[in-house]
Design a protein around this motif. Structure first.
Motif, PDB file in Angstrom:
ATOM      1  N   ASN A  20      -1.810  11.712  -5.910  1.00 17.70           N
ATOM      2  CA  ASN A  20      -1.862  10.571  -5.483  1.00 17.70           C
ATOM      3  C   ASN A  20      -2.683   9.442  -5.543  1.00 17.70           C
ATOM      4  OD1 ASN A  20       0.611  10.915  -4.155  1.00 17.70           O
ATOM      5  ND2 ASN A  20      -0.161  11.656  -2.252  1.00 17.70           N
ATOM      6  N   ASN A  49      -2.040   8.153  -8.748  1.00 18.27           N
ATOM      7  CA  ASN A  49      -0.496   7.607  -7.924  1.00 18.27           C
ATOM      8  C   ASN A  49       0.782   7.727  -9.352  1.00 18.27           C
ATOM      9  OD1 ASN A  49      -1.952   5.680  -6.262  1.00 18.27           O
ATOM     10  ND2 ASN A  49      -2.386   4.314  -7.627  1.00 18.27           N
ATOM     11  N   TRP A  89       5.742  12.863   0.281  1.00 20.53           N
ATOM     12  CA  TRP A  89       5.003  11.804  -0.190  1.00 20.53           C
ATOM     13  C   TRP A  89       3.365  12.970   0.391  1.00 20.53           C
ATOM     14  CZ3 TRP A  89       0.289  11.772   3.021  1.00 20.53           C
ATOM     15  CH2 TRP A  89       0.489  12.116   5.043  1.00 20.53           C
ATOM     16  N   SER A 107       0.990   6.675  -1.754  1.00 18.64           N
ATOM     17  CA  SER A 107       0.906   7.957  -1.328  1.00 18.64           C
ATOM     18  C   SER A 107       1.992   8.085  -0.354  1.00 18.64           C
ATOM     19  CB  SER A 107      -0.227   7.941  -0.883  1.00 18.64           C
ATOM     20  OG  SER A 107      -0.745   6.962   0.145  1.00 18.64           O
TER      21      SER A 107
END
Length: 124
Positions: free
Chosen positions: A74, A77, A53, A30
């Motif tokens: 996130n 992933n 991010w 993240s």
């Protein structure tokens, strides 16, 4: 270290769509800036899109603006590249990339990690 694994490439006709995925592992994903590059035969690797991010900002190459959308999850992933209205000139190997910087240069030198690539072929 960060490992990046792409999937989702394939062959489509002019005007078609594909969605690429890239799963990242190895560190706090993240915190990374994630992006996509591509390389057609006989050419240099070029920037396609990146996303910050937090997913709040995305940047695109002029050649794909309005047709491609980058997004990230996130929790999984994973970074995605939705490619619509594909053209034969989009044919290339597409590489997932990750940068440690929150504001990396939008070129090959700005990235720290690379996947092995997935092939996209658009026929006319």
């Amino acid at each position: 270290q960060v490992q990046l694994v792409e999937s989702g490439g394939g062959s489509v006709q002019d005007g078609g769509s594909l969605r690429l995925s890239c799963v990242a592992s190895g560190r706090t994903v993240s915190s990374l800036t994630l992006g996509w590059f591509r390389q057609a035969p006989g050419t240099e690797r070029e920037f396609v899109a990146v996303i910050t991010w937090g997913g709040g900002r995305a940047y695109y190459a002029d050649s794909v603006k309005g047709r491609f959308t980058i997004s990230r999850d996130n929790a999984k992933n994973t970074v995605y590249l939705q490619m619509n209205s594909l053209k034969p000139e989009d044919t290339a190997a597409y590489y997932c990339a990750a940068a440690l910087s929150i504001r990396p240069r939008l070129d090959v030198g700005g990235m720290n990690y690379w996947g092995k690539g997935t092939l996209v072929n658009v026929s006319s």
